[in-house]
Scaffold this motif. Sequence first.
Motif, PDB file in Angstrom:
ATOM      1  N   ALA A 197      32.392  65.800  42.791  1.00  0.00           N
ATOM      2  CA  ALA A 197      32.073  64.432  42.407  1.00  0.00           C
ATOM      3  C   ALA A 197      32.024  64.340  40.882  1.00  0.00           C
ATOM      4  N   ARG A 198      32.842  63.478  40.331  1.00  0.00           N
ATOM      5  CA  ARG A 198      32.904  63.365  38.873  1.00  0.00           C
ATOM      6  C   ARG A 198      31.803  62.492  38.301  1.00  0.00           C
ATOM      7  N   HIS A 199      31.236  61.634  39.110  1.00  0.00           N
ATOM      8  CA  HIS A 199      30.278  60.658  38.606  1.00  0.00           C
ATOM      9  C   HIS A 199      28.821  61.050  38.825  1.00  0.00           C
ATOM     10  N   LEU A 200      28.567  62.284  39.194  1.00  0.00           N
ATOM     11  CA  LEU A 200      27.184  62.700  39.466  1.00  0.00           C
ATOM     12  C   LEU A 200      26.258  62.554  38.260  1.00  0.00           C
ATOM     13  N   PRO A 201      26.625  63.027  37.062  1.00  0.00           N
ATOM     14  CA  PRO A 201      25.697  62.856  35.933  1.00  0.00           C
ATOM     15  C   PRO A 201      25.397  61.388  35.629  1.00  0.00           C
ATOM     16  N   PHE A 202      26.413  60.529  35.714  1.00  0.00           N
ATOM     17  CA  PHE A 202      26.197  59.097  35.475  1.00  0.00           C
ATOM     18  C   PHE A 202      25.247  58.508  36.512  1.00  0.00           C
ATOM     19  N   LEU A 203      25.476  58.816  37.786  1.00  0.00           N
ATOM     20  CA  LEU A 203      24.610  58.289  38.835  1.00  0.00           C
ATOM     21  C   LEU A 203      23.181  58.790  38.685  1.00  0.00           C
ATOM     22  N   PHE A 204      23.042  60.058  38.346  1.00  0.00           N
ATOM     23  CA  PHE A 204      21.697  60.632  38.203  1.00  0.00           C
ATOM     24  C   PHE A 204      20.933  59.953  37.073  1.00  0.00           C
ATOM     25  N   ILE A 205      21.525  59.907  35.903  1.00  0.00           N
ATOM     26  CA  ILE A 205      20.835  59.347  34.736  1.00  0.00           C
ATOM     27  C   ILE A 205      20.589  57.852  34.906  1.00  0.00           C
ATOM     28  N   THR A 206      21.592  57.114  35.323  1.00  0.00           N
ATOM     29  CA  THR A 206      21.455  55.664  35.459  1.00  0.00           C
ATOM     30  C   THR A 206      20.487  55.289  36.575  1.00  0.00           C
ATOM     31  N   GLY A 207      20.625  55.906  37.723  1.00  0.00           N
ATOM     32  CA  GLY A 207      19.775  55.550  38.857  1.00  0.00           C
ATOM     33  C   GLY A 207      18.306  55.809  38.612  1.00  0.00           C
ATOM     34  N   TYR A 208      17.983  57.003  38.165  1.00  0.00           N
ATOM     35  CA  TYR A 208      16.573  57.335  37.969  1.00  0.00           C
ATOM     36  C   TYR A 208      15.974  56.636  36.752  1.00  0.00           C
ATOM     37  N   SER A 209      16.768  56.392  35.717  1.00  0.00           N
ATOM     38  CA  SER A 209      16.225  55.656  34.569  1.00  0.00           C
ATOM     39  C   SER A 209      15.974  54.197  34.937  1.00  0.00           C
ATOM     40  N   MET A 210      16.842  53.595  35.753  1.00  0.00           N
ATOM     41  CA  MET A 210      16.598  52.219  36.190  1.00  0.00           C
ATOM     42  C   MET A 210      15.346  52.130  37.056  1.00  0.00           C
ATOM     43  N   LEU A 211      15.148  53.103  37.926  1.00  0.00           N
ATOM     44  CA  LEU A 211      13.935  53.108  38.749  1.00  0.00           C
ATOM     45  C   LEU A 211      12.677  53.237  37.901  1.00  0.00           C
ATOM     46  N   LEU A 243      13.329  42.472  38.008  1.00  0.00           N
ATOM     47  CA  LEU A 243      12.774  43.814  38.144  1.00  0.00           C
ATOM     48  C   LEU A 243      13.023  44.373  39.535  1.00  0.00           C
ATOM     49  N   LEU A 244      12.891  43.529  40.541  1.00  0.00           N
ATOM     50  CA  LEU A 244      13.164  43.975  41.905  1.00  0.00           C
ATOM     51  C   LEU A 244      14.636  44.315  42.082  1.00  0.00           C
ATOM     52  N   LEU A 245      15.513  43.518  41.474  1.00  0.00           N
ATOM     53  CA  LEU A 245      16.945  43.799  41.547  1.00  0.00           C
ATOM     54  C   LEU A 245      17.287  45.092  40.815  1.00  0.00           C
ATOM     55  N   MET A 246      16.644  45.309  39.661  1.00  0.00           N
ATOM     56  CA  MET A 246      16.883  46.546  38.917  1.00  0.00           C
ATOM     57  C   MET A 246      16.365  47.751  39.709  1.00  0.00           C
ATOM     58  N   GLY A 247      15.223  47.628  40.334  1.00  0.00           N
ATOM     59  CA  GLY A 247      14.693  48.710  41.145  1.00  0.00           C
ATOM     60  C   GLY A 247      15.562  48.986  42.354  1.00  0.00           C
ATOM     61  N   THR A 306      18.814  48.351  42.602  1.00  0.00           N
ATOM     62  CA  THR A 306      20.048  48.959  42.110  1.00  0.00           C
ATOM     63  C   THR A 306      19.825  50.428  41.772  1.00  0.00           C
ATOM     64  N   GLY A 307      18.704  50.731  41.136  1.00  0.00           N
ATOM     65  CA  GLY A 307      18.370  52.120  40.832  1.00  0.00           C
ATOM     66  C   GLY A 307      18.215  52.962  42.083  1.00  0.00           C
ATOM     67  N   MET A 308      17.619  52.369  43.121  1.00  0.00           N
ATOM     68  CA  MET A 308      17.453  53.093  44.374  1.00  0.00           C
ATOM     69  C   MET A 308      18.799  53.360  45.038  1.00  0.00           C
TER      70      MET A 308
END
Length: 96
Positions: free
Chosen positions: A4-18, A35-39, A41-43
């Motif tokens: 998976a090429r997008h793992l670092p992007f998903l990890f950093i973006t998802g958990y930082s948004m949460l 805030l609910l939409l951002m949470g 999306t992060g989830m």
Amino acid sequence: MYKARHLPFLFITGYSMLCLALFLLDLRGSGNNYLLLMGLTGMILSISFCVLCWMEISASTRLSKAEKNRWKIGLLIMPTLAGVLYMIKGRANAID
């Protein structure tokens, strides 16, 4: 071998948004649709990160069956900690 090429992007973006959504929700004291939409999306990004990690671990030929099971159980029980460890150490050992 699946990689998976997008793992670092998903990890950093998802958990930082949460984390940011939880932090801002705590500061404001009340819910906000953004805030609910951002949470949410992060989830979704964090769950997709875990699914892609699971697929990458399952397809690995370098890991033994016991190591694969350990990573999978770690991703189910403690996805954040297992995700950090997988990105730092485990991914280099799992990918051919």
